[in-house]
Design a protein around this motif. Structure first.
Motif, PDB file in Angstrom:
ATOM      1  N   GLU A   1      38.198  46.041  25.424  1.00  0.00           N
ATOM      2  CA  GLU A   1      37.655  44.678  25.322  1.00  0.00           C
ATOM      3  C   GLU A   1      38.639  43.666  25.889  1.00  0.00           C
ATOM      4  O   GLU A   1      38.256  42.743  26.614  1.00  0.00           O
ATOM      5  N   VAL A   2      39.915  43.835  25.554  1.00  0.00           N
ATOM      6  CA  VAL A   2      40.931  42.904  26.050  1.00  0.00           C
ATOM      7  C   VAL A   2      41.009  42.995  27.570  1.00  0.00           C
ATOM      8  O   VAL A   2      41.094  41.969  28.267  1.00  0.00           O
ATOM      9  N   THR A   3      40.978  44.228  28.089  1.00  0.00           N
ATOM     10  CA  THR A   3      41.028  44.411  29.541  1.00  0.00           C
ATOM     11  C   THR A   3      39.811  43.768  30.200  1.00  0.00           C
ATOM     12  O   THR A   3      39.941  43.078  31.228  1.00  0.00           O
ATOM     13  N   ALA A   4      38.624  43.978  29.618  1.00  0.00           N
ATOM     14  CA  ALA A   4      37.406  43.376  30.174  1.00  0.00           C
ATOM     15  C   ALA A   4      37.500  41.857  30.132  1.00  0.00           C
ATOM     16  O   ALA A   4      37.165  41.170  31.121  1.00  0.00           O
ATOM     17  N   GLU A   5      37.955  41.331  29.015  1.00  0.00           N
ATOM     18  CA  GLU A   5      38.091  39.869  28.901  1.00  0.00           C
ATOM     19  C   GLU A   5      39.139  39.358  29.880  1.00  0.00           C
ATOM     20  O   GLU A   5      38.989  38.284  30.467  1.00  0.00           O
ATOM     21  N   GLN A   6      40.210  40.147  30.065  1.00  0.00           N
ATOM     22  CA  GLN A   6      41.255  39.743  30.999  1.00  0.00           C
ATOM     23  C   GLN A   6      40.697  39.716  32.427  1.00  0.00           C
ATOM     24  O   GLN A   6      40.991  38.787  33.186  1.00  0.00           O
ATOM     25  N   HIS A   7      39.891  40.732  32.778  1.00  0.00           N
ATOM     26  CA  HIS A   7      39.278  40.742  34.112  1.00  0.00           C
ATOM     27  C   HIS A   7      38.327  39.559  34.293  1.00  0.00           C
ATOM     28  O   HIS A   7      38.314  38.918  35.353  1.00  0.00           O
ATOM     29  N   LYS A   8      37.542  39.274  33.245  1.00  0.00           N
ATOM     30  CA  LYS A   8      36.644  38.113  33.314  1.00  0.00           C
ATOM     31  C   LYS A   8      37.449  36.836  33.482  1.00  0.00           C
ATOM     32  O   LYS A   8      37.106  35.964  34.288  1.00  0.00           O
ATOM     33  N   LEU A   9      38.523  36.720  32.695  1.00  0.00           N
ATOM     34  CA  LEU A   9      39.360  35.526  32.772  1.00  0.00           C
ATOM     35  C   LEU A   9      40.029  35.430  34.140  1.00  0.00           C
ATOM     36  O   LEU A   9      40.087  34.333  34.724  1.00  0.00           O
ATOM     37  N   ASP A  10      40.516  36.580  34.652  1.00  0.00           N
ATOM     38  CA  ASP A  10      41.124  36.584  35.989  1.00  0.00           C
ATOM     39  C   ASP A  10      40.105  36.148  37.040  1.00  0.00           C
ATOM     40  O   ASP A  10      40.430  35.346  37.938  1.00  0.00           O
TER      41      ASP A  10
ATOM     42  N   SER B   1      37.409  34.340  36.530  1.00  0.00           N
ATOM     43  CA  SER B   1      37.109  32.919  36.301  1.00  0.00           C
ATOM     44  C   SER B   1      38.244  32.049  36.840  1.00  0.00           C
ATOM     45  O   SER B   1      37.997  31.026  37.503  1.00  0.00           O
TER      46      SER B   1
END
Length: 179
Positions: free
Chosen positions: A110-119, A121
């Motif tokens: 989840e953190v990796t997915a959120e990090q990719h989304k944030l990256d 964005s």
């Protein structure tokens, strides 16, 4: 003064007579009665007393054996329960470790997915900001070029006294900037 009186007890036999159990003339009758009493004592013991003792000892032995068997069964049951408890505890530890690992992996995913989304964005926002900066820079450069052309035209007119066209001044400033 005190007077002393002496009394003698009669033993039932004459002075010089023998003690009856030690008198050899009474041995046969003593042996006869001894055999009779021992036979009666043997019969009494073998028929009444010894069977009761045997029953009591047998009952005690049976109770002791039963208690030992019950204690062994309880010991075996306790050992089985202890082994079952230890196995359940080990299974629970393994299960807890598996749950912790799965949770850790899920959280990491989840953190990796959120990090990719944030990256993504942030990359989009950076691109937008860079585009805005490039537009603002181009606009500023155009304004600088216009200001530089106006200033160059004013300077040249002041120095030469003649009128310089704005387009010629802009071409001169652009040529000077390039090179």
């Amino acid at each position: 003064m005190a007077t002393t009186t002496e009394t003698t007890e009669s033993t039932g036999h004459e002075e010089g007579g023998k003690f009856p159990p030690l008198d050899t003339t009474t041995f046969p009758s003593q042996l006869f009665w001894l055999v009779i009493f021992f036979a009666l004592l043997y019969l009494l013991l073998s028929r009444l007393v010894l069977p009761r003792f045997g029953k009591i000892l047998g009952a005690r032995k049976g109770q002791i054996d039963g208690d030992i068997a019950r204690a062994q069964a309880l010991k075996d049951e306790t050992e089985a329960a202890l082994k079952s408890y230890e196995k359940a505890l080990a299974d629970a530890r393994n299960n807890a470790n598996d749950i912790a690992k799965k949770t850790r992996d899920d959280v990491t995913a989840e953190v990796t997915a959120e990090q990719h989304k944030l990256d993504a964005s942030l990359a989009t926002k950076i691109k937008t900001a860079e585009d805005k900066i490039a537009k603002a820079k181009a606009k500023a450069m155009d304004a600088v070029n216009d200001i530089a052309a106006d200033s160059a035209a004013d300077i040249v007119s002041s120095l030469t006294g003649g009128k310089v066209l704005k387009t010629a001044a802009a071409k001169a400033v652009t040529a000077a900037a390039k090179g």
